[in-house]
Design an enzyme around this catalytic site. Structure first.
Site, PDB file in Angstrom:
ATOM      1  N   ASP A 207       0.817  -1.207   0.000  1.00 16.69           N
ATOM      2  CA  ASP A 207       0.000   0.000   0.000  1.00 16.69           C
ATOM      3  C   ASP A 207       0.859   1.267   0.000  1.00 16.69           C
ATOM      4  O   ASP A 207       1.853   1.337   0.734  1.00 16.69           O
ATOM      5  CB  ASP A 207      -0.867  -0.028   1.272  1.00 16.69           C
ATOM      6  CG  ASP A 207      -1.966   1.009   1.271  1.00 16.69           C
ATOM      7  OD1 ASP A 207      -2.818   0.963   0.379  1.00 16.69           O
ATOM      8  OD2 ASP A 207      -1.968   1.872   2.180  1.00 16.69           O
ATOM      9  N   GLU A 267       1.744  -0.537  -4.978  1.00 16.49           N
ATOM     10  CA  GLU A 267       0.652   0.398  -5.246  1.00 16.49           C
ATOM     11  C   GLU A 267       1.273   1.785  -5.186  1.00 16.49           C
ATOM     12  O   GLU A 267       1.495   2.337  -4.121  1.00 16.49           O
ATOM     13  CB  GLU A 267      -0.462   0.280  -4.202  1.00 16.49           C
ATOM     14  CG  GLU A 267      -1.677   1.081  -4.614  1.00 16.49           C
ATOM     15  CD  GLU A 267      -2.183   2.096  -3.597  1.00 16.49           C
ATOM     16  OE1 GLU A 267      -3.263   2.645  -3.833  1.00 16.49           O
ATOM     17  OE2 GLU A 267      -1.512   2.367  -2.583  1.00 16.49           O
TER      18      GLU A 267
HETATM   19  C1  NOJ Z   1      -4.485   2.890  -0.892  1.00 16.54           C
HETATM   20  C2  NOJ Z   1      -5.583   1.933  -0.620  1.00 16.54           C
HETATM   21  O1  NOJ Z   1      -5.865   1.200  -1.775  1.00 16.54           O
HETATM   22  C3  NOJ Z   1      -6.743   2.761  -0.146  1.00 16.54           C
HETATM   23  O2  NOJ Z   1      -7.941   2.035  -0.106  1.00 16.54           O
HETATM   24  C4  NOJ Z   1      -6.391   3.346   1.196  1.00 16.54           C
HETATM   25  O3  NOJ Z   1      -7.419   4.191   1.625  1.00 16.54           O
HETATM   26  C5  NOJ Z   1      -5.092   4.150   1.102  1.00 16.54           C
HETATM   27  N1  NOJ Z   1      -4.078   3.491   0.346  1.00 16.54           N
HETATM   28  C6  NOJ Z   1      -4.548   4.425   2.472  1.00 16.54           C
HETATM   29  O4  NOJ Z   1      -4.052   3.232   3.029  1.00 16.54           O
END
Ligand code: NOJ
Ligand code: CA
Length: 543
Positions: A207, A267
């Site tokens: 993440d 991500e």
């Molecule tokens: C990316 C995640 O996919 C999202 O759902 C989340 O709110 C943020 N990062 C913060 O962790």
């Protein structure tokens, strides 16, 4: 010698709270996943990625972790996880879990200790605590804004009751950012990686992989008006700082200590494929989501451009190109690609949004887009429910909304609830088969009865059967490892290419495109006779 399965895998994202509820509380759980794995094996995916199910107060649907090495009771137990993992492996499905290293929950014991400790203490040094500006420290240390809206700093009250320091949270105030310069933080995450690797996971989706390291001086920065998480062209002092890459080199070495081949997927919301490819250099992560591809509009020349840039950028560092159209943060692509108005990522679509498309119109484009994507060499990500052609749920009532974005912007942005509604399994079942009790943490639109998996399974023209066929042919024709070439002289409004022995024609224009002579249609996103109609993609072979 390893198979490097992640180079070609189709990875299906499970959003656990909305997949299948086994205990009737209206929230999906791990036993629910185990119970429905056969449907995924039948669909033909190679791996699943589960959004977070670790202990969490669920302020951001689990992306606020209070214990990285346990399962939240909402989703089950570690034993349920082990059972799910074994059941997936029995079916030849690999399992990737979500790791959230940029921030923890404010309920994490470390943050609670930091609040109780004094400024300057070792406890505070695990997070980004700073004194405020102004005579009495009454102003935040800088002007950064939270991705969810509002300021990125919150002031704490010290143990003696006086107003105290501020802590940084790029997301909700319940998600304090770690200080990744601190060796203790680094060591803790090595331990967490090993914990899940020892349990047998095949990898991690990481993440906010571009956000862990912040510019040393924490300089002021204001994103351009109406920008999304991608940031602009200029450097952003909290995204993509050089130091972040050292962390992934370290993790790469840890994964390499394990048998099999485990993978890290970044991500990282970055504006270009070229930028994104820095996360997948040979000694860093294995994959990165191709958000520039996801963000491309339904326009042939833009799509051709981003496909070229993707192959050049990822190929240039020896990494597989990944492809993705939907996830739990964006408007579902069966709606997004036909929206008549701009919607920055994360803002969502609600009852009052302009430009909402007719369902059939959006679905037609959505199916065509998937038919392009699944022909492209590399690895592809699917998001639960897209195989049913689910649209964004746009009519969620205000009182049912849960996304912190909605609350932090005072209802100005709808946020991401519309893509997170529990998915339908059986038209006649309670909550369409999502939960025996009929409960569902977000309301399911009544039209979704027709989109339930059991209805679609018996309809040869359904989106589910299109996905099954695309995945079967992708495997059979060897598309994931095939040579990609554009077809010369193709009309401007088309995305027309060859991979392995298959020719793909997508028509994004308004005039039908005649099928080339002597070809046979393998799969089509919408019915074709002797021409490819508007908003349709086909896979052809020359027998
Ligand atoms: C990316 C995640 O996919 C999202 O759902 C989340 O709110 C943020 N990062 C913060 O962790
Ligand atoms: Ca449940």
């Amino acid at each position: 010698m390893t198979s490097e399965w992640w180079r070609t895998a189709v990875i299906y994202q499970i959003y656990p709270r909305s997949f299948a509820d086994a205990n009737g509380d209206g929230i999906g759980d791990l036993p629910g996943v185990t119970g429905r794995l056969d449907a995924l094996a039948e669909l033909g995916v190679d791996a699943i990625w589960l959004s977070p199910f670790m202990t969490s107060p669920q302020k951001d649907a689990g992306y606020d972790v209070a214990d990285y090495c346990d399962v939240d009771p909402l989703f089950g137990t570690l034993a349920d996880f082990d059972e799910m993992l074994a059941a997936a492996h029995d079916r030849g499905i690999r399992v990737i879990v979500d790791l959230v290293p940029n921030h923890s929950s404010d309920q994490h014991p470390w943050f609670q200790e930091a609040l109780a400790a004094a400024p300057g203490s070792a406890e505070r040094a695990r997070y980004m605590f700073r004194d405020g500006k102004g005579e009495r420290g009454q102003l935040p240390p800088n002007n950064w804004q939270s991705v969810f809206g509002g300021p990125a700093w919150t002031r704490v009250t010290e143990a003696d009751g006086t107003p105290g320091q501020w802590y940084l949270h790029l997301f909700d105030s319940s998600q304090p950012d770690f200080d990744w310069a601190n060796p203790e933080v680094q060591e803790e995450f090595r331990r967490i990686l090993r914990f899940w690797l020892d349990r047998g996971v095949d990898g991690f989706r990481v993440d906010v992989a571009h956000g862990l390291v912040k510019h040393d001086e924490l300089p002021d920065y204001m994103p351009p008006e109406d920008s999304d998480s991608m940031g602009g062209a200029e450097p952003v002092p909290y995204w993509g700082q050089e130091g972040v890459h050292e962390i992934y080199r370290d993790w790469h070495r840890i994964l390499a200590e394990y048998d099999g081949d485990r993978a890290l997927c970044a991500e990282a919301w970055l504006p270009t494929a070229e930028e994104t490819a820095k996360w997948v250099r040979p000694d860093e992560m294995h994959q990165a989501f191709n958000f520039p591809y996801l963000s491309a509009p339904w326009d042939a020349s833009e799509l051709r451009g981003v496909i070229d840039q993707s192959f050049a950028a990822f190929g240039g560092v020896g990494a597989p190109t990944t492809w993705v159209l939907s996830n739990h943060d964006v408007v579902r692509h069966a709606t997004r690609l036909a929206l008549g108005a701009d919607t920055p990522q994360g803002h969502g679509v609600g009852p009052d949004s302009p430009g909402k498309p007719e369902y059939g119109f959006g679905l037609r484009r959505g199916r065509a887009a998937t038919t392009i994507m699944l022909a492209l060499p590399g690895s592809a990500y699917l998001y639960q429910g897209e195989e049913l052609g689910l649209p964004e749920a746009t009519e969620i009532p205000d009182e049912a909304r849960q996304d912190p974005t909605w609350f932090r912007t005072g209802g100005e942005r709808y946020g991401r609830d519309g893509c997170r509604v529990p998915i339908p399994w059986e038209a006649a079942g309670p909550a369409y088969g999502f939960s025996e009790s009929g409960r569902s943490w977000l309301p399911q639109p009544p039209e979704w009865a027709q989109l339930a998996r059991d209805v679609e399974a018996s309809d040869p023209t359904s989106t589910l059967n299109l996905y099954r066929e695309l995945l079967r042919q992708r495997r059979e024709q060897g598309l994931a490892t095939g040579q990609f070439d554009w077809v010369e002289g193709a009309p401007d409004d088309t995305v027309w290419f060859r991979v392995a022995g298959v020719e793909v024609i997508a028509n994004l224009g308004s005039e039908p495109v005649p099928l080339p002579e002597g070809t046979r249609v393998l799969v089509a996103s919408s019915p074709v006779a002797d021409a490819v109609p508007t908003d349709t993609a086909v896979w052809l072979v020359r027998p």
